[in-house]
Design an enzyme around this catalytic site. Sequence first.
Site, PDB file in Angstrom:
ATOM      1  N   GLY A  82     -17.668  13.377  -8.902  1.00 23.81           N
ATOM      2  CA  GLY A  82     -17.287  12.365  -9.885  1.00 23.81           C
ATOM      3  C   GLY A  82     -16.256  12.832 -10.891  1.00 23.81           C
ATOM      4  O   GLY A  82     -15.253  12.151 -11.146  1.00 23.81           O
ATOM      5  N   ARG A  88       3.699   0.877  10.651  1.00 23.73           N
ATOM      6  CA  ARG A  88       4.796   1.081  11.592  1.00 23.73           C
ATOM      7  C   ARG A  88       5.169  -0.163  12.389  1.00 23.73           C
ATOM      8  O   ARG A  88       6.327  -0.291  12.801  1.00 23.73           O
ATOM      9  CB  ARG A  88       4.445   2.262  12.522  1.00 23.73           C
ATOM     10  CG  ARG A  88       4.564   3.600  11.800  1.00 23.73           C
ATOM     11  CD  ARG A  88       3.861   4.711  12.546  1.00 23.73           C
ATOM     12  NE  ARG A  88       2.411   4.570  12.482  1.00 23.73           N
ATOM     13  CZ  ARG A  88       1.548   5.385  13.094  1.00 23.73           C
ATOM     14  NH1 ARG A  88       2.021   6.395  13.808  1.00 23.73           N
ATOM     15  NH2 ARG A  88       0.250   5.192  12.971  1.00 23.73           N
ATOM     16  N   LYS A 120       0.848  -1.196   0.000  1.00 20.86           N
ATOM     17  CA  LYS A 120       0.000   0.000   0.000  1.00 20.86           C
ATOM     18  C   LYS A 120       0.882   1.243   0.000  1.00 20.86           C
ATOM     19  O   LYS A 120       1.822   1.335   0.791  1.00 20.86           O
ATOM     20  CB  LYS A 120      -0.905  -0.011   1.235  1.00 20.86           C
ATOM     21  CG  LYS A 120      -1.904   1.140   1.279  1.00 20.86           C
ATOM     22  CD  LYS A 120      -2.875   0.998   2.432  1.00 20.86           C
ATOM     23  CE  LYS A 120      -2.346   1.529   3.731  1.00 20.86           C
ATOM     24  NZ  LYS A 120      -2.022   2.958   3.747  1.00 20.86           N
ATOM     25  N   HIS A 124       1.189   5.684  -0.279  1.00 22.46           N
ATOM     26  CA  HIS A 124       0.612   7.036  -0.270  1.00 22.46           C
ATOM     27  C   HIS A 124       1.610   7.811  -1.129  1.00 22.46           C
ATOM     28  O   HIS A 124       2.575   8.361  -0.602  1.00 22.46           O
ATOM     29  CB  HIS A 124       0.615   7.632   1.139  1.00 22.46           C
ATOM     30  CG  HIS A 124      -0.474   7.159   2.044  1.00 22.46           C
ATOM     31  ND1 HIS A 124      -1.799   7.457   1.825  1.00 22.46           N
ATOM     32  CD2 HIS A 124      -0.445   6.438   3.193  1.00 22.46           C
ATOM     33  CE1 HIS A 124      -2.541   6.935   2.804  1.00 22.46           C
ATOM     34  NE2 HIS A 124      -1.738   6.309   3.635  1.00 22.46           N
ATOM     35  N   ARG A 182      -5.362   6.370  -1.889  1.00 22.89           N
ATOM     36  CA  ARG A 182      -5.583   7.782  -2.230  1.00 22.89           C
ATOM     37  C   ARG A 182      -6.865   8.331  -1.590  1.00 22.89           C
ATOM     38  O   ARG A 182      -7.067   9.531  -1.550  1.00 22.89           O
ATOM     39  CB  ARG A 182      -5.623   7.901  -3.767  1.00 22.89           C
ATOM     40  CG  ARG A 182      -5.912   9.249  -4.345  1.00 22.89           C
ATOM     41  CD  ARG A 182      -4.834  10.252  -3.994  1.00 22.89           C
ATOM     42  NE  ARG A 182      -5.189  11.567  -4.524  1.00 22.89           N
ATOM     43  CZ  ARG A 182      -6.119  12.354  -4.017  1.00 22.89           C
ATOM     44  NH1 ARG A 182      -6.818  11.974  -2.956  1.00 22.89           N
ATOM     45  NH2 ARG A 182      -6.371  13.536  -4.554  1.00 22.89           N
ATOM     46  N   LYS A 183      -7.719   7.424  -1.147  1.00 16.07           N
ATOM     47  CA  LYS A 183      -8.999   7.839  -0.515  1.00 16.07           C
ATOM     48  C   LYS A 183      -9.655   8.974  -1.292  1.00 16.07           C
ATOM     49  O   LYS A 183      -9.904  10.060  -0.749  1.00 16.07           O
ATOM     50  CB  LYS A 183      -8.782   8.258   0.939  1.00 16.07           C
ATOM     51  CG  LYS A 183      -8.250   7.151   1.836  1.00 16.07           C
ATOM     52  CD  LYS A 183      -8.214   7.595   3.297  1.00 16.07           C
ATOM     53  CE  LYS A 183      -7.641   6.537   4.214  1.00 16.07           C
ATOM     54  NZ  LYS A 183      -6.168   6.393   4.150  1.00 16.07           N
ATOM     55  N   PHE A 184      -9.946   8.737  -2.561  1.00 14.28           N
ATOM     56  CA  PHE A 184     -10.621   9.751  -3.374  1.00 14.28           C
ATOM     57  C   PHE A 184     -11.887  10.201  -2.644  1.00 14.28           C
ATOM     58  O   PHE A 184     -12.627   9.367  -2.122  1.00 14.28           O
ATOM     59  CB  PHE A 184     -11.019   9.176  -4.729  1.00 14.28           C
ATOM     60  CG  PHE A 184      -9.850   8.772  -5.588  1.00 14.28           C
ATOM     61  CD1 PHE A 184      -9.012   9.734  -6.145  1.00 14.28           C
ATOM     62  CD2 PHE A 184      -9.586   7.434  -5.842  1.00 14.28           C
ATOM     63  CE1 PHE A 184      -7.932   9.360  -6.946  1.00 14.28           C
ATOM     64  CE2 PHE A 184      -8.520   7.054  -6.641  1.00 14.28           C
ATOM     65  CZ  PHE A 184      -7.686   8.024  -7.187  1.00 14.28           C
TER      66      PHE A 184
END
Length: 383
Positions: A110, A352, A68, A70, A104-106
Site C-alpha cells: 500500500g 496495434r 490509454k 504507458h 500503470r498496473k500498480f
Amino acid sequence: MCAARDRHPTFKASFAERANNASHPLANYLLRLMELKKSNLCLSADVTNARELLALADRIGPSIVILKTHYDLVAGWDYNPQNGTGARLGAIARKHGFLIFEDRKFGDIGSTVQLQYTAGNARIIDWAHIVNVNMIPGKAAVTALQQAAARWRSRVNYEVRTSVSVGTPVSDSFDGEDDEQGTPAPTSLSAPKEPPPSSSARTDYNNGRKGSIVSITTLTQSFEPVDSPRFSNTIAEGDELVYAGIEEPPWERGLLILAQMSSEGNLMTNEYTQACVEAAREHKDFVMGFISQETLNTDPADTFISMTPGCQLPPEGDEEDGDVAGDGLGQQYNTPAKLVGLCGSDIIIVGRGILKAASPPQEAERYRRRAWKAYLNRIEQHA
Ligand code: S5P
C-alpha cells in the site's frame, strides 16, 4: 470463451440508463460521454516518444472516449506539471472529449503504490483520470490508492501560488522533496503539500535551511480556490477549446482492477477474478470497473464497467467476425462483436490494430463503428 452474463440487468441496459445508476462520478461522466460520442473505444497509445503520442491523441481523439498510456515507455516525456506531456495530453483530452487512463498496473504494498501514484517525477494522479491495479498484493493496495486519491482530491481545489522574495540575510537551499528529485516545485497544477488553512488565507512558509547566511529568502504560498478542473496555465494546443455537449470531467479519480488478462497462459484463475470483484464491491466509490475479458457484473447491485484489451478486427474485406491470430508474444485477440456483443464488455481497448494501420484515424473510426454496433445489438437497439 466467456460465461453467459446476459441475465444481469447491465447486459441489456443502455449506457445512458447505466449513467443514471452509476454512483461513481467519473463512471457517470464516462457513460454519458460514450452516449454523446457514440463511442466505446479506448485507444492504447503505445508509441514510444512524446511528440508522437501528442500528435496521435489529437488525430484519434474524435473517435475515442479513453486514451490509454504507458508513460514509462515514452521517450522525452516532459514532467513539467504545468506544460509538460501530462498537462498537454489533458488539454487535448478536453478539446476532443476523452479521459486519460494510465495503464500503470500498480502491484506493490500500500505505502509504495501511494507514492507511485502521487509522487516521483510523473505525478500520475495529476494527469490521469483513471489508473489500474494488479491485485496480487491483496486488497490493501486498493484501499491505499483510494486513500491517496481522496487526499489529493481534498486539496486539489486549491491552487498554490508561490512567490519568492529575497532580502537579507538568506538561506541558499530549499527543503523541498521536488528539489531533491531534480524537478521544479509545482506551483499551480499539483495539490499543495500542506492543506490550506482556509480558502482565502495566506500562509507563509520559510523553507530555508542549512546554507550560509547571506540573505533571507521567503517563500510565500497562497492557496486560492479553483472551481474548475481546468489547469490555470495556458497550454499551447487548444487550451481554450472544450468538447461541446458535456461538462469537463469531475475531479474524482477512478480505479480499474485487473481481474482477467488477454494473454495466453496467464495465471488469473476464476477464484482470483472473484476476489477482484469482491474488492471492487468493497470500494465502489473509487473502483469504476475492471480490465477483464467479459462483464463481471453478477450481483444485481453491480454496476461496474468492463474494459477489454486483446481486441482486433480481421482486415477489411475479410469475414466480419472471423478469428484473428495472436501476436506471437502471448497476446490473444477477439473481435468487438464477441467481446461486446457476447461477453458483455463495455469498452474495447485497441492498440496495434489501429496504430499499425495505413491510416490510424480511419481505422479508429472502423473500430468505433463496429464496437458501437456490437453494443447496440447487445441492447437490441438499432442505429
Ligand atoms: O490483459 C491485458 C491487460 C492490458 S491493460 N492485456 C493487454 O494487452 N493489456 C494492454 O492493452 C497492453 O499492455 C497493451 O498496452 C494493450 C494491448 O495492445 P494491443 O496492441 O495488443 O492491442
